[in-house]
Design a protein around this motif. Structure first.
Motif, PDB file in Angstrom:
ATOM      1  N   GLY A  43       0.848  51.274  -4.608  1.00  0.00           N
ATOM      2  CA  GLY A  43       2.110  50.674  -4.998  1.00  0.00           C
ATOM      3  C   GLY A  43       3.277  51.641  -4.884  1.00  0.00           C
ATOM      4  O   GLY A  43       4.418  51.232  -4.646  1.00  0.00           O
ATOM      5  N   THR A  93       4.524  47.839  -1.284  1.00  0.00           N
ATOM      6  CA  THR A  93       4.877  46.476  -0.921  1.00  0.00           C
ATOM      7  C   THR A  93       6.381  46.337  -0.783  1.00  0.00           C
ATOM      8  O   THR A  93       7.151  47.027  -1.430  1.00  0.00           O
ATOM      9  CB  THR A  93       4.386  45.493  -1.994  1.00  0.00           C
ATOM     10  OG1 THR A  93       4.962  45.849  -3.239  1.00  0.00           O
ATOM     11  CG2 THR A  93       2.883  45.518  -2.097  1.00  0.00           C
ATOM     12  N   GLY A  96       7.665  42.067  -2.589  1.00  0.00           N
ATOM     13  CA  GLY A  96       6.549  41.380  -3.196  1.00  0.00           C
ATOM     14  C   GLY A  96       5.443  41.011  -2.230  1.00  0.00           C
ATOM     15  O   GLY A  96       4.509  40.302  -2.584  1.00  0.00           O
ATOM     16  N   ARG A  97       5.505  41.480  -0.993  1.00  0.00           N
ATOM     17  CA  ARG A  97       4.492  41.124  -0.011  1.00  0.00           C
ATOM     18  C   ARG A  97       3.412  42.198   0.045  1.00  0.00           C
ATOM     19  O   ARG A  97       3.644  43.358  -0.250  1.00  0.00           O
ATOM     20  CB  ARG A  97       5.133  40.958   1.373  1.00  0.00           C
ATOM     21  CG  ARG A  97       6.177  39.847   1.440  1.00  0.00           C
ATOM     22  CD  ARG A  97       6.754  39.747   2.833  1.00  0.00           C
ATOM     23  NE  ARG A  97       5.758  39.328   3.796  1.00  0.00           N
ATOM     24  CZ  ARG A  97       5.441  38.058   4.034  1.00  0.00           C
ATOM     25  NH1 ARG A  97       6.033  37.102   3.375  1.00  0.00           N
ATOM     26  NH2 ARG A  97       4.527  37.742   4.927  1.00  0.00           N
ATOM     27  N   TYR A  98       2.226  41.770   0.461  1.00  0.00           N
ATOM     28  CA  TYR A  98       1.139  42.717   0.667  1.00  0.00           C
ATOM     29  C   TYR A  98       1.357  43.399   2.014  1.00  0.00           C
ATOM     30  O   TYR A  98       1.455  42.731   3.044  1.00  0.00           O
ATOM     31  CB  TYR A  98      -0.205  41.993   0.683  1.00  0.00           C
ATOM     32  CG  TYR A  98      -0.468  41.155  -0.548  1.00  0.00           C
ATOM     33  CD1 TYR A  98      -0.769  41.744  -1.769  1.00  0.00           C
ATOM     34  CD2 TYR A  98      -0.427  39.762  -0.481  1.00  0.00           C
ATOM     35  CE1 TYR A  98      -1.018  40.981  -2.887  1.00  0.00           C
ATOM     36  CE2 TYR A  98      -0.680  38.985  -1.605  1.00  0.00           C
ATOM     37  CZ  TYR A  98      -0.970  39.602  -2.804  1.00  0.00           C
ATOM     38  OH  TYR A  98      -1.220  38.836  -3.915  1.00  0.00           O
ATOM     39  N   LEU A 102      -2.544  47.764   1.175  1.00  0.00           N
ATOM     40  CA  LEU A 102      -2.616  46.705   0.179  1.00  0.00           C
ATOM     41  C   LEU A 102      -2.899  45.345   0.807  1.00  0.00           C
ATOM     42  O   LEU A 102      -3.487  44.467   0.167  1.00  0.00           O
ATOM     43  CB  LEU A 102      -1.318  46.655  -0.639  1.00  0.00           C
ATOM     44  CG  LEU A 102      -1.220  47.741  -1.720  1.00  0.00           C
ATOM     45  CD1 LEU A 102       0.197  47.859  -2.238  1.00  0.00           C
ATOM     46  CD2 LEU A 102      -2.191  47.451  -2.858  1.00  0.00           C
ATOM     47  N   LYS A 103      -2.498  45.153   2.042  1.00  0.00           N
ATOM     48  CA  LYS A 103      -2.832  43.902   2.712  1.00  0.00           C
ATOM     49  C   LYS A 103      -4.325  43.841   3.006  1.00  0.00           C
ATOM     50  O   LYS A 103      -4.946  42.771   2.926  1.00  0.00           O
ATOM     51  CB  LYS A 103      -2.034  43.746   4.013  1.00  0.00           C
ATOM     52  CG  LYS A 103      -2.199  42.362   4.650  1.00  0.00           C
ATOM     53  CD  LYS A 103      -1.178  42.099   5.729  1.00  0.00           C
ATOM     54  CE  LYS A 103      -1.278  40.660   6.229  1.00  0.00           C
ATOM     55  NZ  LYS A 103      -0.252  40.343   7.249  1.00  0.00           N
ATOM     56  N   ALA A 106      -5.956  42.927  -0.228  1.00  0.00           N
ATOM     57  CA  ALA A 106      -5.820  41.493  -0.478  1.00  0.00           C
ATOM     58  C   ALA A 106      -6.772  40.687   0.401  1.00  0.00           C
ATOM     59  O   ALA A 106      -7.367  39.694  -0.038  1.00  0.00           O
ATOM     60  CB  ALA A 106      -4.375  41.058  -0.239  1.00  0.00           C
ATOM     61  N   LEU A 160      -4.894  45.281  -6.883  1.00  0.00           N
ATOM     62  CA  LEU A 160      -3.623  44.565  -6.719  1.00  0.00           C
ATOM     63  C   LEU A 160      -2.866  44.498  -8.042  1.00  0.00           C
ATOM     64  O   LEU A 160      -1.638  44.667  -8.078  1.00  0.00           O
ATOM     65  CB  LEU A 160      -3.874  43.160  -6.179  1.00  0.00           C
ATOM     66  CG  LEU A 160      -4.510  43.073  -4.787  1.00  0.00           C
ATOM     67  CD1 LEU A 160      -4.780  41.613  -4.423  1.00  0.00           C
ATOM     68  CD2 LEU A 160      -3.624  43.735  -3.736  1.00  0.00           C
ATOM     69  N   LYS A 164       0.874  46.080  -9.382  1.00  0.00           N
ATOM     70  CA  LYS A 164       1.840  45.090  -9.869  1.00  0.00           C
ATOM     71  C   LYS A 164       2.089  43.987  -8.848  1.00  0.00           C
ATOM     72  O   LYS A 164       3.221  43.535  -8.647  1.00  0.00           O
ATOM     73  CB  LYS A 164       3.150  45.769 -10.286  1.00  0.00           C
ATOM     74  CG  LYS A 164       2.962  46.841 -11.363  1.00  0.00           C
ATOM     75  CD  LYS A 164       4.279  47.359 -11.885  1.00  0.00           C
ATOM     76  CE  LYS A 164       4.066  48.484 -12.893  1.00  0.00           C
ATOM     77  NZ  LYS A 164       3.190  48.101 -14.010  1.00  0.00           N
ATOM     78  N   LEU A 165       1.017  43.587  -8.213  1.00  0.00           N
ATOM     79  CA  LEU A 165       1.058  42.477  -7.262  1.00  0.00           C
ATOM     80  C   LEU A 165       0.197  41.335  -7.784  1.00  0.00           C
ATOM     81  O   LEU A 165      -0.735  41.565  -8.557  1.00  0.00           O
ATOM     82  CB  LEU A 165       0.526  42.924  -5.897  1.00  0.00           C
ATOM     83  CG  LEU A 165       1.444  43.804  -5.056  1.00  0.00           C
ATOM     84  CD1 LEU A 165       0.692  44.330  -3.851  1.00  0.00           C
ATOM     85  CD2 LEU A 165       2.660  43.009  -4.605  1.00  0.00           C
TER      86      LEU A 165
END
Length: 265
Positions: A43, A93, A96-98, A102-103, A106, A160, A164-165
């Motif tokens: 993050g 991010t 707010g997108r991955y 982090l993608k 997800a 995630l 903070k996603l």
């Protein structure tokens, strides 16, 4: 799946299930513990730590055995043709997108959720008699594997949350509708086992592809720990289908799922 395979081998299938359950118990808790700070690191955009990628891979893979490392090749390899879009950097991010690693996290959570949903559907339909008589050992295998996928999905969603996603709920994947349709249409155990085998193979190869593309070493180590367990699921499914000895000694990435398959923002 031959009727012979359904009628015999109950004890051997139970032993295989016990072995893969033990492998999961021996390796996953330590891997999950390492994920505590991963979400916060990603993050903040802290991706690659000072660590040797080959050493990380060895640490994760040797815990389960398996010649998966031999299929990894160079650490700079991009994997198979389906791996396009893997994040090559662990970016924070944006909006707010991955993004970045982090993608991939997800994507892993979504794949694990899809597997949990698939095995839950199988257990429900089996209980309703859709597939006829189901040997108890197969039911035990499905229950154990679903539990392991649940653990994997929960761990990735924890990353995630730390970043903070939004956590991934359901299976926001372009492949999900097709897999659900196939499961709903399946009326026999051979059909179900083949669908499950395809899902497990895709998951294992997706993790393998991530080893060469994710930059955060904790993420690499966790993927290296999970990939062989997913491959063990596939190996048992091949046995159930009557393919024994298991023909595939090494994983490749031709069936890996690309992060572009993730439909969640």
């Amino acid at each position: 799946m031959s009727s012979r395979r359904l009628d015999v081998g109950d004890a051997e299938l139970r032993a295989m299930t016990a072995d893969l359950d033990q492998a999961h118990r021996d390796t996953f808790p330590a891997a999950a513990a390492q994920l505590t700070d991963l979400g916060r690191d990603l993050g903040r955009g802290l991706g690659a730590r000072a660590a040797n990628r080959r050493g990380v891979l060895l640490g994760g893979l040797t815990a389960v055995g398996a010649g998966v490392l031999a299929a990894c090749g160079s650490s700079s390899s991009g994997g198979g043709s389906n791996t396009g879009g893997m994040g090559s950097s662990a970016a924070a991010t944006t909006g707010g997108r991955y993004t970045g690693d982090l993608k991939v996290v997800a994507l892993a959570a979504a794949l694990e959720n899809l597997a949990v949903a698939a095995y839950s559907t199988v257990l429900t339909k089996a209980g309703a008699g859709t597939y006829g008589t189901v040997p108890p050992a197969i039911g035990e295998f499905v229950t154990v594997v679903r539990s392991q996928h649940t653990d994997h999905g929960r761990a990735w969603n924890g990353v995630l949350a730390s970043a903070k996603l939004p956590e991934i709920t359901g299976a926001p994947l372009t492949i999900a509708a097709g897999e659900v349709a196939k499961l709903n249409q399946a009326k026999t155990l051979p059909e179900v086992a083949r669908i499950a085998l395809d899902l497990e193979t895709g998951a294992a190869q997706t993790y393998l592809s991530a080893l060469a593309n994710v930059t955060n070493t904790t993420g690499i180590s966790t993927a290296a720990t999970i990939a062989p367990v997913e491959a063990m699921h596939a190996a048992v499914l091949r046995y159930i289908l009557g393919d024994y000895p298991v023909p595939d000694s090494f994983l490749d990435t031709t069936a890996a799922i690309a992060p572009t398959a993730l439909t969640a923002a």
